[in-house]
Design a protein around this motif. Structure first.
Motif, PDB file in Angstrom:
ATOM      1  N   GLN A 180      10.038  11.148  -5.778  1.00 22.72           N
ATOM      2  CA  GLN A 180      10.160  10.693  -4.574  1.00 22.72           C
ATOM      3  C   GLN A 180       9.065  10.294  -3.822  1.00 22.72           C
ATOM      4  N   VAL A 181       7.856  10.954  -4.033  1.00 26.85           N
ATOM      5  CA  VAL A 181       6.545  10.660  -3.418  1.00 26.85           C
ATOM      6  C   VAL A 181       6.240   9.164  -4.086  1.00 26.85           C
ATOM      7  N   ARG A 182       6.454   9.185  -5.386  1.00 23.34           N
ATOM      8  CA  ARG A 182       6.140   8.138  -6.310  1.00 23.34           C
ATOM      9  C   ARG A 182       6.854   6.908  -5.803  1.00 23.34           C
ATOM     10  N   ILE A 183       8.100   6.926  -5.402  1.00 24.73           N
ATOM     11  CA  ILE A 183       9.015   6.054  -4.968  1.00 24.73           C
ATOM     12  C   ILE A 183       8.626   5.445  -3.590  1.00 24.73           C
ATOM     13  N   MET A 184       8.194   6.373  -2.793  1.00 25.86           N
ATOM     14  CA  MET A 184       7.686   5.890  -1.481  1.00 25.86           C
ATOM     15  C   MET A 184       6.548   5.124  -1.653  1.00 25.86           C
ATOM     16  N   GLU A 185       5.538   5.563  -2.408  1.00 24.32           N
ATOM     17  CA  GLU A 185       4.329   4.905  -2.772  1.00 24.32           C
ATOM     18  C   GLU A 185       4.359   3.638  -2.972  1.00 24.32           C
ATOM     19  N   THR A 186       5.363   3.395  -4.112  1.00 26.29           N
ATOM     20  CA  THR A 186       5.726   2.061  -4.697  1.00 26.29           C
ATOM     21  C   THR A 186       6.293   1.390  -3.595  1.00 26.29           C
ATOM     22  N   PHE A 187       7.114   1.687  -2.767  1.00 22.59           N
ATOM     23  CA  PHE A 187       7.695   0.939  -1.729  1.00 22.59           C
ATOM     24  C   PHE A 187       6.597   0.481  -0.754  1.00 22.59           C
ATOM     25  N   LEU A 188       5.466   1.171  -0.381  1.00 16.39           N
ATOM     26  CA  LEU A 188       4.548   0.815   0.551  1.00 16.39           C
ATOM     27  C   LEU A 188       3.536  -0.009  -0.134  1.00 16.39           C
ATOM     28  N   THR A 189       3.323   0.073  -1.470  1.00 15.74           N
ATOM     29  CA  THR A 189       2.360  -0.887  -2.158  1.00 15.74           C
ATOM     30  C   THR A 189       2.882  -2.127  -2.140  1.00 15.74           C
ATOM     31  N   LYS A 190       4.318  -2.333  -2.451  1.00 18.35           N
ATOM     32  CA  LYS A 190       4.888  -3.770  -2.122  1.00 18.35           C
ATOM     33  C   LYS A 190       4.714  -4.314  -0.816  1.00 18.35           C
ATOM     34  N   GLN A 191       4.906  -3.435   0.111  1.00 21.16           N
ATOM     35  CA  GLN A 191       4.835  -4.126   1.557  1.00 21.16           C
ATOM     36  C   GLN A 191       3.082  -4.342   1.740  1.00 21.16           C
ATOM     37  N   ALA A 192       2.132  -3.525   1.228  1.00 18.60           N
ATOM     38  CA  ALA A 192       0.819  -4.020   1.517  1.00 18.60           C
ATOM     39  C   ALA A 192       0.351  -4.785   0.759  1.00 18.60           C
ATOM     40  N   SER A 193       1.419  -5.563  -0.374  1.00 21.26           N
ATOM     41  CA  SER A 193       0.775  -6.605  -1.205  1.00 21.26           C
ATOM     42  C   SER A 193       0.844  -7.969  -0.218  1.00 21.26           C
ATOM     43  N   SER A 194       1.787  -7.874   0.823  1.00 18.07           N
ATOM     44  CA  SER A 194       1.955  -9.073   1.584  1.00 18.07           C
ATOM     45  C   SER A 194       1.660  -8.763   3.135  1.00 18.07           C
ATOM     46  N   ALA A 195       0.914  -7.708   3.383  1.00 15.95           N
ATOM     47  CA  ALA A 195       0.408  -7.228   4.781  1.00 15.95           C
ATOM     48  C   ALA A 195      -0.538  -8.363   5.509  1.00 15.95           C
ATOM     49  N   ASN A 196      -0.207  -8.377   6.719  1.00 19.12           N
ATOM     50  CA  ASN A 196      -0.907  -9.127   7.612  1.00 19.12           C
ATOM     51  C   ASN A 196      -1.794  -8.298   8.550  1.00 19.12           C
ATOM     52  N   ALA A 197      -2.861  -7.957   7.989  1.00 12.15           N
ATOM     53  CA  ALA A 197      -3.810  -6.877   8.657  1.00 12.15           C
ATOM     54  C   ALA A 197      -4.558  -7.527   9.536  1.00 12.15           C
ATOM     55  N   ASP A 198      -4.773  -6.813  10.792  1.00  8.27           N
ATOM     56  CA  ASP A 198      -5.665  -7.569  11.793  1.00  8.27           C
ATOM     57  C   ASP A 198      -6.925  -6.799  11.823  1.00  8.27           C
ATOM     58  N   LEU A 199      -8.061  -7.163  11.097  1.00  2.80           N
ATOM     59  CA  LEU A 199      -9.211  -6.445  10.861  1.00  2.80           C
ATOM     60  C   LEU A 199      -9.974  -5.841  12.128  1.00  2.80           C
ATOM     61  N   GLN A 200      -9.587  -6.730  13.385  1.00  2.00           N
ATOM     62  CA  GLN A 200     -10.408  -6.415  14.497  1.00  2.00           C
ATOM     63  C   GLN A 200      -9.941  -5.246  15.149  1.00  2.00           C
ATOM     64  N   ILE A 201      -8.644  -5.104  15.089  1.00  2.00           N
ATOM     65  CA  ILE A 201      -7.678  -3.851  15.559  1.00  2.00           C
ATOM     66  C   ILE A 201      -7.814  -2.552  14.863  1.00  2.00           C
ATOM     67  N   GLN A 202      -7.915  -2.784  13.599  1.00  2.00           N
ATOM     68  CA  GLN A 202      -8.232  -1.835  12.517  1.00  2.00           C
ATOM     69  C   GLN A 202      -9.521  -1.269  12.959  1.00  2.00           C
ATOM     70  N   HIS A 203     -10.603  -2.075  13.346  1.00  2.00           N
ATOM     71  CA  HIS A 203     -12.138  -1.489  13.488  1.00  2.00           C
ATOM     72  C   HIS A 203     -12.101  -0.754  14.778  1.00  2.00           C
ATOM     73  N   MET A 204     -11.126  -1.281  15.796  1.00  2.00           N
ATOM     74  CA  MET A 204     -11.226  -0.564  17.352  1.00  2.00           C
ATOM     75  C   MET A 204     -10.523   0.689  17.055  1.00  2.00           C
ATOM     76  N   THR A 205      -9.433   0.801  16.364  1.00  2.00           N
ATOM     77  CA  THR A 205      -8.690   2.080  16.343  1.00  2.00           C
ATOM     78  C   THR A 205      -9.639   2.998  15.307  1.00  2.00           C
ATOM     79  N   THR A 206     -10.311   2.651  14.502  1.00  2.00           N
ATOM     80  CA  THR A 206     -11.199   3.383  13.509  1.00  2.00           C
ATOM     81  C   THR A 206     -12.410   3.871  14.474  1.00  2.00           C
TER      82      THR A 206
END
Length: 266
Positions: A132-158
């Motif tokens: 089950q963990v592997r299935i969820m990981e695979t699903f998120l990996t597919k989502q990450a392949s087309s992710a539209n991340a905002d690096l500025q907001i990532q840095h701010m939250t970090t």
């Protein structure tokens, strides 16, 4: 348990993986309480009679947003919950959703897409937690392949998380070179709450983690070590996110017996 996670693809989106499990043959009523921690999450759950918040039954596969109000989940008998705890910006980056629309609520992933509906079916049919963990990981990996991340907001939250909520919003805004209104709107859309509230949540979470670890001699130590101006400020902030005082929380933690609930971080 050590699930394999492709860190290069997912480490910037997944903070932790939690497995909450109880093999209860006596069909006991369980109450699981959660407080604000600044993160969202993807959860799959299997129980004998369902999981409820109030009178609302939760989906077996769901995506939840920022938690501001304290949450109490109830179920009876055996249960297993697999929670991929996501970084604050992950809902928007991975799923393209307005994170503020998921604050203090969740969506049934079976309605999100045909793919996620198939994933829920695979999870239900899987024969082991590892699968089950592997299935969820695979699903998120597919989502990450087309992710539209905002690096500025990532840095701010970090910045905010690394400073335990003490990094000033004015400094962040100036670093981002945005107007106050633009910064707050962009932050709320991608994280789920305005930056000032997010900082309060992170400071609170830092203080409650310190209490859970018992790394203090008196409650005033927790207040000052987490940047509160005084103990009354700490008490107000704590009550805002838990509905009880730090002293009441401390007493409750001491009296509770947690041995029946398996909280496993992997």
């Amino acid at each position: 348990m050590k699930p394999i996670i492709r860190r290069s693809a997912l480490s910037k989106y997944i903070k932790n993986i939690w497995i909450l499990e109880n093999q209860d043959i006596d069909k006991t009523d369980h109450s699981l309480k959660f407080f604000a921690d600044g993160c969202s999450g993807l959860m799959f759950q299997q129980t004998e009679s369902g999981v409820f918040i109030g009178d609302k039954a939760l989906s077996s596969f769901l995506l939840y947003g920022q938690t501001v109000k304290p949450i109490e989940m109830k179920c009876s008998g055996s249960y297993k919950m697999i929670v991929f705890v996501l970084y604050p910006y992950a809902i928007h980056a991975l799923f393209g959703l307005n994170a503020s629309e998921l604050t203090d609520t969740c969506i049934d992933m079976r309605t999100y897409s045909a793919c996620s509906k198939e994933v829920e079916s695979e999870l239900a049919q899987a024969v082991s937690t590892e699968e089950q963990v592997r299935i969820m990981e695979t699903f998120l990996t597919k989502q990450a392949s087309s992710a539209n991340a905002d690096l500025q907001i990532q840095h701010m939250t970090t910045f905010i998380m690394n400073s335990n909520g003490t990094y000033t919003i004015k400094d962040l805004q100036e670093t981002a070179e945005m107007s106050e209104r633009t910064f707050e709107r962009k932050f709320a859309r991608q994280v789920g709450v305005p930056p000032k509230l997010f900082s309060k949540i992170i400071r609170f979470h830092s203080s409650i983690r310190q209490m859970d670890k018992g790394a203090y001699e008196k409650l005033s130590d927790v207040a000052y070590e987490n940047g509160y101006s005084d103990q009354s400020h700490f008490v107000r902030n704590f009550k805002e996110f838990t509905s009880i005082t730090p002293r009441a929380y401390k007493s409750k933690r001491i009296s509770e017996n947690k041995s029946s609930d398996g909280f496993i971080q992997v």
